[in-house]
Design a protein around this motif. Structure first.
Motif, mmCIF file in Angstrom:
data_model
loop_
_atom_site.group_PDB
_atom_site.id
_atom_site.type_symbol
_atom_site.label_atom_id
_atom_site.label_comp_id
_atom_site.label_asym_id
_atom_site.label_seq_id
_atom_site.Cartn_x
_atom_site.Cartn_y
_atom_site.Cartn_z
ATOM 1 N N PHE A 112 11.499 -0.910 8.071
ATOM 2 C CA PHE A 112 10.707 -0.265 9.143
ATOM 3 C C PHE A 112 9.993 -1.331 9.973
ATOM 4 O O PHE A 112 9.982 -1.276 11.203
ATOM 5 N N LEU A 143 10.990 13.701 12.172
ATOM 6 C CA LEU A 143 9.983 13.526 13.232
ATOM 7 C C LEU A 143 10.496 14.067 14.564
ATOM 8 O O LEU A 143 9.939 13.826 15.612
ATOM 9 N N SER A 203 15.018 10.309 10.752
ATOM 10 C CA SER A 203 14.502 10.540 12.113
ATOM 11 C C SER A 203 14.382 12.031 12.424
ATOM 12 O O SER A 203 13.526 12.441 13.222
ATOM 13 N N ARG A 255 3.328 6.885 20.418
ATOM 14 C CA ARG A 255 2.569 7.127 21.660
ATOM 15 C C ARG A 255 2.374 5.797 22.396
ATOM 16 O O ARG A 255 2.592 5.705 23.600
ATOM 17 N N ASN A 292 -1.107 13.761 4.902
ATOM 18 C CA ASN A 292 -0.653 12.793 5.904
ATOM 19 C C ASN A 292 0.273 11.828 5.182
ATOM 20 O O ASN A 292 -0.110 10.727 4.806
ATOM 21 N N LEU A 293 1.505 12.270 5.001
ATOM 22 C CA LEU A 293 2.388 11.543 4.089
ATOM 23 C C LEU A 293 2.806 10.186 4.629
ATOM 24 O O LEU A 293 2.601 9.890 5.810
ATOM 25 N N ILE A 349 12.475 -0.212 2.241
ATOM 26 C CA ILE A 349 12.256 0.737 3.345
ATOM 27 C C ILE A 349 11.137 0.228 4.254
ATOM 28 O O ILE A 349 11.249 0.212 5.475
ATOM 29 N N ILE A 350 10.059 -0.233 3.608
ATOM 30 C CA ILE A 350 8.881 -0.672 4.356
ATOM 31 C C ILE A 350 9.198 -1.920 5.190
ATOM 32 O O ILE A 350 8.794 -2.039 6.354
ATOM 33 N N MET A 387 8.517 10.072 3.421
ATOM 34 C CA MET A 387 9.376 10.675 4.445
ATOM 35 C C MET A 387 10.848 10.348 4.175
ATOM 36 O O MET A 387 11.709 11.224 4.224
ATOM 37 N N LEU A 415 12.157 6.132 13.113
ATOM 38 C CA LEU A 415 12.881 6.229 11.833
ATOM 39 C C LEU A 415 14.389 6.188 12.051
ATOM 40 O O LEU A 415 15.164 6.492 11.169
ATOM 41 N N ASN A 416 14.799 5.770 13.256
ATOM 42 C CA ASN A 416 16.221 5.743 13.602
ATOM 43 C C ASN A 416 16.730 4.314 13.573
ATOM 44 O O ASN A 416 16.994 3.707 14.608
ATOM 45 N N TRP A 417 16.836 3.727 12.379
ATOM 46 C CA TRP A 417 17.157 2.309 12.286
ATOM 47 C C TRP A 417 18.549 2.008 11.739
ATOM 48 O O TRP A 417 18.953 0.881 11.591
ATOM 49 N N VAL A 439 0.854 -1.186 0.000
ATOM 50 C CA VAL A 439 0.000 0.000 0.000
ATOM 51 C C VAL A 439 0.888 1.234 0.000
ATOM 52 O O VAL A 439 1.921 1.248 0.650
ATOM 53 N N MET A 444 2.411 6.727 12.512
ATOM 54 C CA MET A 444 3.726 6.667 13.158
ATOM 55 C C MET A 444 3.679 7.354 14.517
ATOM 56 O O MET A 444 4.157 6.813 15.523
ATOM 57 N N VAL A 445 3.063 8.521 14.559
ATOM 58 C CA VAL A 445 2.985 9.237 15.837
ATOM 59 C C VAL A 445 2.146 8.435 16.829
ATOM 60 O O VAL A 445 2.451 8.357 18.027
ATOM 61 N N PRO A 486 8.661 9.949 18.416
ATOM 62 C CA PRO A 486 8.403 9.451 17.054
ATOM 63 C C PRO A 486 9.691 9.295 16.228
ATOM 64 O O PRO A 486 9.811 8.389 15.415
ATOM 65 N N SER A 487 10.674 10.144 16.489
ATOM 66 C CA SER A 487 11.895 10.092 15.660
ATOM 67 C C SER A 487 12.611 8.752 15.804
ATOM 68 O O SER A 487 13.280 8.300 14.869
ATOM 69 N N ASN A 506 2.829 0.759 3.987
ATOM 70 C CA ASN A 506 3.572 2.011 3.904
ATOM 71 C C ASN A 506 2.796 3.018 4.750
ATOM 72 O O ASN A 506 2.041 3.836 4.245
ATOM 73 N N LEU A 507 3.026 2.931 6.056
ATOM 74 C CA LEU A 507 2.145 3.662 6.976
ATOM 75 C C LEU A 507 2.331 5.165 6.885
ATOM 76 O O LEU A 507 3.281 5.649 6.263
ATOM 77 N N THR A 508 1.385 5.878 7.520
ATOM 78 C CA THR A 508 1.368 7.335 7.400
ATOM 79 C C THR A 508 1.993 7.987 8.627
ATOM 80 O O THR A 508 2.221 7.346 9.655
ATOM 81 N N LEU A 509 2.200 9.302 8.509
ATOM 82 C CA LEU A 509 2.738 10.124 9.593
ATOM 83 C C LEU A 509 1.888 9.957 10.852
ATOM 84 O O LEU A 509 2.411 9.707 11.949
#
Lengths: 86, 86
Positions: free
Chosen positions: B24, A83, A80, B73, A62-63, B20-21, A68, B83-85, A5, B68-69, B79-80, B62-65
């Protein structure tokens, strides 16, 4: 080829989500201008159309994860940081 | 109410995006297990169904912003870090 997706469907977003999207947009604009790039210059550095970058900065998109990572590539920063707005 | 864009449309994703997906997804699973949470427990802490968390961890979304937030939570992390992998 795995069906996966990707892009995004226009449906309503709640108020809390909207704050996140607007906050991200402002953060993206800040990161871009800190790099001294216009929206068009950034779009030339990554696979995202400059009109979409504008919409993202206005808090209208809402990318996705892939977008990103693509923006981070264009900005030459770690994903990172996109965000890291607090 | 501002029309905005949120969830995701099923279209094909190219090989680079797919990496990427998948990356993640593995990273999310690592963060979740480091917190000692099952997928179901994480889903109870955020507005994301546990089946969707499973799909994300398998590298199928391919999730959204906003998602992710929401995950951050639930994991009680910035959140950062999602994406810190590297």
């Amino acid at each position: 080829m795995m069906l996966c997706v990707n892009l995004i469907c226009p449906i309503m977003v709640n108020a809390e989500d909207r704050k996140i999207i607007v906050k991200f947009g402002k953060h993206l604009a800040k990161l871009r201008t800190e790099k001294g790039l216009s929206q068009r210059e950034l779009s030339h550095r990554c696979r995202i159309d400059y009109s979409k970058i504008g919409a993202m900065e206005r808090g209208e998109v809402n990318l996705t994860l892939v977008s990103m990572v693509e923006l981070a590539r264009g900005l030459e920063i770690s994903p990172s940081l996109l965000l890291n707005w607090d």
